[in-house]
Design an enzyme around this catalytic site. Structure first.
Site, PDB file in Angstrom:
ATOM      1  N   SER A  29       0.834  -1.353   0.059  1.00 23.74           N
ATOM      2  CA  SER A  29      -0.013   0.067  -0.122  1.00 23.74           C
ATOM      3  C   SER A  29       0.860   1.229  -0.085  1.00 23.74           C
ATOM      4  CB  SER A  29      -0.769   0.017   1.144  1.00 23.74           C
ATOM      5  OG  SER A  29      -0.166  -0.011   2.416  1.00 23.74           O
ATOM      6  N   GLY A  96       7.569  -8.649   2.714  1.00 23.18           N
ATOM      7  CA  GLY A  96       7.061  -9.864   2.088  1.00 23.18           C
ATOM      8  C   GLY A  96       5.507 -10.198   2.916  1.00 23.18           C
ATOM      9  N   GLU A 104      10.439  -8.883  -5.180  1.00 21.02           N
ATOM     10  CA  GLU A 104      11.053  -7.355  -4.597  1.00 21.02           C
ATOM     11  C   GLU A 104      12.535  -7.306  -4.467  1.00 21.02           C
ATOM     12  OE1 GLU A 104       7.267  -5.937  -2.125  1.00 21.02           O
ATOM     13  OE2 GLU A 104       8.645  -7.402  -1.308  1.00 21.02           O
TER      14      GLU A 104
HETATM   15  C1  5RP Z   1       5.138  -6.755  -0.113  1.00 27.29           C
HETATM   16  C2  5RP Z   1       5.729  -6.039   0.797  1.00 27.29           C
HETATM   17  C3  5RP Z   1       5.303  -4.780   1.151  1.00 27.29           C
HETATM   18  O1  5RP Z   1       6.176  -3.625   0.773  1.00 27.29           O
HETATM   19  C4  5RP Z   1       5.174  -4.656   2.690  1.00 27.29           C
HETATM   20  O2  5RP Z   1       4.353  -5.717   3.177  1.00 27.29           O
HETATM   21  C5  5RP Z   1       4.673  -3.289   3.146  1.00 27.29           C
HETATM   22  O3  5RP Z   1       3.420  -3.240   2.960  1.00 27.29           O
HETATM   23  P1  5RP Z   1       2.649  -1.951   3.131  1.00 27.29           P
HETATM   24  O4  5RP Z   1       3.157  -0.671   2.721  1.00 27.29           O
HETATM   25  O5  5RP Z   1       1.419  -2.178   2.554  1.00 27.29           O
HETATM   26  O6  5RP Z   1       2.467  -1.809   4.869  1.00 27.29           O
HETATM   27  O7  5RP Z   1       6.956  -6.551   1.224  1.00 27.29           O
HETATM   28  O8  5RP Z   1       5.735  -8.385  -0.298  1.00 27.29           O
END
Ligand code: 5RP
Length: 229
Positions: A29, A96, A104
């Protein structure tokens, strides 16, 4: 995490972007807020190409009219902007939560600079409160999970794991693998856990990002804090 903080962190990250850059586009997000702001820069005339880290990010980037390329075509990236689930004072990360860790990490590794955007709730003294995601080949995944548990115990981590679910079925990553989430408690030596996980057959990737982040932008209530190497 409030939307305002995500946007504030994303706005700061945008200051590192110059026209002509090839940019890794993270997932989650917070990274999404950056992608939306980047699309405005492109409307203003910035010449940018992006490499996505997940199917969700690809969908958003296409909706936002961001020109996309691949690592194969781009050769290397100037910068990647991504979110995180935890960050410590050494800029080590657990990522993750959204399941995009493998792509990523590949994109981050091929970038000259990795900039992480997050709110202050993601900043920790020690990694490990957030469950560590490990991406595992579907083939004999239970055996791989047991091997991970056994190997972690050998270095003093007595935790538990659970296979990630999506509704009532096992979650499948964009690369067609399972994720096991490991509760390990405080990860005192992320380097050792990183190397140990990398050495186990069946482990495709994991959410510890060590020595990858160059800059971490942490948004708090009023402003942003910048951590750098
Ligand atoms: C996805 C990730 C995201 O960057 C991580 O979960 C952070 O997400 P958010 O910005 O929604 O808190 O590693 O694999």
């Amino acid at each position: 995490m409030s939307l305002e903080k995500k946007i504030r962190a994303a706005e700061k990250a945008l200051e590192f972007v110059e026209t002509g850059m090839k940019i890794g586009l993270g997932s989650g997000s917070t990274a999404n807020e950056f992608i939306k702001l980047l699309s405005l820069k492109i409307k203003e005339g910035f010449d940018i190409e992006g490499v996505v880290t997940s199917q969700d990010t690809e969908n958003l980037a296409k909706e936002s009219n961001i020109p996309l390329t691949s690592l194969q075509e781009a050769k290397s990236l100037d910068i990647t902007i991504d979110g995180t689930d935890e960050v410590d004072s050494n800029l080590s990360l657990i990522k993750g939560g959204g399941g995009a860790l493998l792509r990523e990490k590949i994109v981050a590794y091929n970038s000259e600079k990795l900039i992480i955007i997050a709110d202050d709730s993601k900043k920790v003294d020690k990694l490990g409160n957030f469950k560590l995601p490990v991406e595992v080949s579907i083939y004999e995944s239970s055996a791989t999970n047991l091997n991970i548990i056994r190997k972690l115990e050998e270095v003093g981590y007595y935790g538990s794991s659970s296979i990630r679910k999506s509704e009532n079925t096992n979650f499948i990553t964009d690369s067609g693998n399972y994720i096991y989430d490991f509760s390990l408690g405080s990860i005192e030596e992320p380097y050792i856990v990183d190397q140990l996980l990398n050495s186990i057959p069946g482990v495709i990737g994991h959410g510890l990002f060590i020595d990858l982040a160059d800059i971490v932008i942490i948004a708090n209530e009023e402003s942003v804090e910048i951590l750098s190497k």
